[in-house]
Design a protein around this motif. Structure first.
Motif, PDB file in Angstrom:
ATOM      1  N   THR A  41      -5.165   2.284  -6.885  1.00 26.90           N
ATOM      2  CA  THR A  41      -5.246   3.077  -8.106  1.00 26.90           C
ATOM      3  C   THR A  41      -4.076   2.767  -9.035  1.00 26.90           C
ATOM      4  O   THR A  41      -4.147   3.057 -10.215  1.00 26.90           O
ATOM      5  CB  THR A  41      -5.268   4.587  -7.787  1.00 26.90           C
ATOM      6  OG1 THR A  41      -4.058   4.934  -7.106  1.00 26.90           O
ATOM      7  CG2 THR A  41      -6.474   4.957  -6.938  1.00 26.90           C
ATOM      8  N   PHE A  42      -3.014   2.172  -8.478  1.00 23.46           N
ATOM      9  CA  PHE A  42      -1.813   1.818  -9.246  1.00 23.46           C
ATOM     10  C   PHE A  42      -1.306   2.993 -10.067  1.00 23.46           C
ATOM     11  O   PHE A  42      -0.892   2.852 -11.202  1.00 23.46           O
ATOM     12  CB  PHE A  42      -2.058   0.596 -10.138  1.00 23.46           C
ATOM     13  CG  PHE A  42      -2.450  -0.630  -9.375  1.00 23.46           C
ATOM     14  CD1 PHE A  42      -1.558  -1.253  -8.527  1.00 23.46           C
ATOM     15  CD2 PHE A  42      -3.727  -1.149  -9.485  1.00 23.46           C
ATOM     16  CE1 PHE A  42      -1.918  -2.368  -7.793  1.00 23.46           C
ATOM     17  CE2 PHE A  42      -4.099  -2.275  -8.770  1.00 23.46           C
ATOM     18  CZ  PHE A  42      -3.195  -2.877  -7.925  1.00 23.46           C
ATOM     19  N   THR A  43      -1.379   4.194  -9.465  1.00 22.91           N
ATOM     20  CA  THR A  43      -0.870   5.382 -10.134  1.00 22.91           C
ATOM     21  C   THR A  43       0.651   5.430  -9.973  1.00 22.91           C
ATOM     22  O   THR A  43       1.185   4.879  -9.004  1.00 22.91           O
ATOM     23  CB  THR A  43      -1.485   6.661  -9.530  1.00 22.91           C
ATOM     24  OG1 THR A  43      -1.248   6.653  -8.117  1.00 22.91           O
ATOM     25  CG2 THR A  43      -2.973   6.747  -9.805  1.00 22.91           C
ATOM     26  N   LEU A  88       5.375   4.334  -4.150  1.00 28.27           N
ATOM     27  CA  LEU A  88       4.841   3.197  -3.394  1.00 28.27           C
ATOM     28  C   LEU A  88       3.412   2.850  -3.792  1.00 28.27           C
ATOM     29  O   LEU A  88       2.668   3.709  -4.250  1.00 28.27           O
ATOM     30  CB  LEU A  88       4.852   3.515  -1.892  1.00 28.27           C
ATOM     31  CG  LEU A  88       6.217   3.743  -1.264  1.00 28.27           C
ATOM     32  CD1 LEU A  88       6.082   4.382   0.101  1.00 28.27           C
ATOM     33  CD2 LEU A  88       6.983   2.439  -1.183  1.00 28.27           C
ATOM     34  N   ASP A  89       3.063   1.582  -3.571  1.00 30.54           N
ATOM     35  CA  ASP A  89       1.689   1.112  -3.787  1.00 30.54           C
ATOM     36  C   ASP A  89       1.033   0.732  -2.461  1.00 30.54           C
ATOM     37  O   ASP A  89      -0.087   0.229  -2.448  1.00 30.54           O
ATOM     38  CB  ASP A  89       1.690  -0.109  -4.716  1.00 30.54           C
ATOM     39  CG  ASP A  89       2.244   0.248  -6.081  1.00 30.54           C
ATOM     40  OD1 ASP A  89       1.690   1.159  -6.721  1.00 30.54           O
ATOM     41  OD2 ASP A  89       3.244  -0.362  -6.491  1.00 30.54           O
ATOM     42  N   ARG A 100       4.994  -2.120  -5.160  1.00 26.54           N
ATOM     43  CA  ARG A 100       6.098  -1.684  -4.299  1.00 26.54           C
ATOM     44  C   ARG A 100       5.506  -1.359  -2.928  1.00 26.54           C
ATOM     45  O   ARG A 100       4.737  -0.406  -2.790  1.00 26.54           O
ATOM     46  CB  ARG A 100       6.764  -0.454  -4.885  1.00 26.54           C
ATOM     47  CG  ARG A 100       7.362  -0.694  -6.260  1.00 26.54           C
ATOM     48  CD  ARG A 100       7.581   0.625  -6.966  1.00 26.54           C
ATOM     49  NE  ARG A 100       6.388   1.451  -6.828  1.00 26.54           N
ATOM     50  CZ  ARG A 100       5.690   1.953  -7.840  1.00 26.54           C
ATOM     51  NH1 ARG A 100       6.062   1.757  -9.052  1.00 26.54           N
ATOM     52  NH2 ARG A 100       4.613   2.682  -7.643  1.00 26.54           N
ATOM     53  N   LEU A 101       5.871  -2.161  -1.934  1.00 27.96           N
ATOM     54  CA  LEU A 101       5.361  -1.959  -0.585  1.00 27.96           C
ATOM     55  C   LEU A 101       6.470  -1.523   0.356  1.00 27.96           C
ATOM     56  O   LEU A 101       7.535  -2.145   0.404  1.00 27.96           O
ATOM     57  CB  LEU A 101       4.743  -3.248  -0.033  1.00 27.96           C
ATOM     58  CG  LEU A 101       3.609  -3.874  -0.836  1.00 27.96           C
ATOM     59  CD1 LEU A 101       3.133  -5.140  -0.142  1.00 27.96           C
ATOM     60  CD2 LEU A 101       2.472  -2.891  -1.031  1.00 27.96           C
ATOM     61  N   GLU A 107      -2.509   7.602  -2.673  1.00 33.01           N
ATOM     62  CA  GLU A 107      -2.177   7.706  -4.104  1.00 33.01           C
ATOM     63  C   GLU A 107      -1.432   8.990  -4.454  1.00 33.01           C
ATOM     64  O   GLU A 107      -0.782   9.067  -5.489  1.00 33.01           O
ATOM     65  CB  GLU A 107      -3.433   7.581  -4.961  1.00 33.01           C
ATOM     66  CG  GLU A 107      -4.399   8.744  -4.798  1.00 33.01           C
ATOM     67  CD  GLU A 107      -5.668   8.563  -5.585  1.00 33.01           C
ATOM     68  OE1 GLU A 107      -5.645   8.859  -6.799  1.00 33.01           O
ATOM     69  OE2 GLU A 107      -6.666   8.134  -4.993  1.00 33.01           O
ATOM     70  N   HIS A 108      -1.489   9.994  -3.594  1.00 25.72           N
ATOM     71  CA  HIS A 108      -0.815  11.265  -3.857  1.00 25.72           C
ATOM     72  C   HIS A 108       0.557  11.349  -3.183  1.00 25.72           C
ATOM     73  O   HIS A 108       1.241  12.363  -3.295  1.00 25.72           O
ATOM     74  CB  HIS A 108      -1.686  12.434  -3.396  1.00 25.72           C
ATOM     75  CG  HIS A 108      -3.024  12.463  -4.066  1.00 25.72           C
ATOM     76  ND1 HIS A 108      -3.184  12.700  -5.412  1.00 25.72           N
ATOM     77  CD2 HIS A 108      -4.258  12.222  -3.578  1.00 25.72           C
ATOM     78  CE1 HIS A 108      -4.459  12.627  -5.724  1.00 25.72           C
ATOM     79  NE2 HIS A 108      -5.140  12.327  -4.627  1.00 25.72           N
ATOM     80  N   ASN A 109       0.967  10.291  -2.499  1.00 27.18           N
ATOM     81  CA  ASN A 109       2.257  10.284  -1.831  1.00 27.18           C
ATOM     82  C   ASN A 109       3.396  10.396  -2.843  1.00 27.18           C
ATOM     83  O   ASN A 109       3.409   9.691  -3.854  1.00 27.18           O
ATOM     84  CB  ASN A 109       2.440   8.988  -1.021  1.00 27.18           C
ATOM     85  CG  ASN A 109       3.840   8.877  -0.453  1.00 27.18           C
ATOM     86  OD1 ASN A 109       4.314   9.789   0.211  1.00 27.18           O
ATOM     87  ND2 ASN A 109       4.506   7.772  -0.741  1.00 27.18           N
ATOM     88  N   THR A 110       4.345  11.261  -2.551  1.00 29.75           N
ATOM     89  CA  THR A 110       5.546  11.374  -3.389  1.00 29.75           C
ATOM     90  C   THR A 110       6.811  11.133  -2.564  1.00 29.75           C
ATOM     91  O   THR A 110       7.907  11.205  -3.097  1.00 29.75           O
ATOM     92  CB  THR A 110       5.647  12.764  -4.042  1.00 29.75           C
ATOM     93  OG1 THR A 110       5.663  13.761  -3.011  1.00 29.75           O
ATOM     94  CG2 THR A 110       4.490  13.011  -4.998  1.00 29.75           C
TER      95      THR A 110
END
Length: 181
Positions: A37-39, A43-44, A125-126, A148-151
């Motif tokens: 999603t590249f949000t 991290l990606d 960013r991995l 995608e919801h990781n902060t």
């Protein structure tokens, strides 16, 4: 986004036991999990290399990175995640079957990240999951990192108490001029 943009790529294989990996000289398929999603977020995705040898692991990443995501042009790594070879200066290029890739690092970087500059211009960013991580824990950390919801920061996901240096990742490629890495 479209249904396709919301799908995650999950390229991950694990040995039946950590012992199975140590006894085998064969390489496992690339252990990579991405959120496409590249949000905006820390991290990606996550990458679980099979060793601490940067040349071997980064060339595997370059050669087996999902074609539909793009080709890796540059790679920025966190030095503490990799073994230094005594008497050999830090790598500046990774030699891979898909071609050479320019690499660099910050001397004091302890972000537990690899930053990929893709041919599309995207920067991914991995999280680098340590190669010796137990398979169940590695799978859990990779799942969280690619959500995608990781902060959570890389250090928090890995359960480390070191100060977060994630801001260094944003300094990697301020421009692509002659002095740029």
């Amino acid at each position: 986004g479209s249904a396709r943009a919301d799908r995650k790529v999950r390229v991950m294989a694990t040995p039946e036991s950590p012992r199975a990996l140590s006894l085998s000289t064969e390489r496992l398929p690339l252990r990579l999990q991405l959120d496409h999603t590249f949000t905006p977020g820390p991290l990606d995705g996550a990458w679980w290399p099979q060793s601490r040898n940067l040349q071997t692991e980064a060339s595997d990443l370059v050669d087996h990175f999902p074609y539909l995501v793009g080709q890796i042009e540059r790679l920025l790594f966190s030095r503490p995640d990799w073994d230094a070879i005594r008497g050999v200066p830090s790598l500046h290029r990774i030699h891979a079957a898909r071609g050479d890739v320019k690499v660099g690092s910050f001397p004091s970087d302890d972000t537990h990240l690899v930053i990929l500059k893709m041919s599309s211009g995207h920067r991914l960013r991995l999280l680098v999951v340590p190669s010796e991580t137990e398979p169940g824990l590695a799978a859990s950390v990779m799942e969280q990192a690619s959500d995608e919801h990781n902060t959570r920061t890389p250090s928090a996901l890995l359960g480390l108490s070191s100060p977060d240096q994630g801001h260094l990742a944003h300094l990697a490629w301020n421009d692509d001029g002659p002095g740029a890495f």
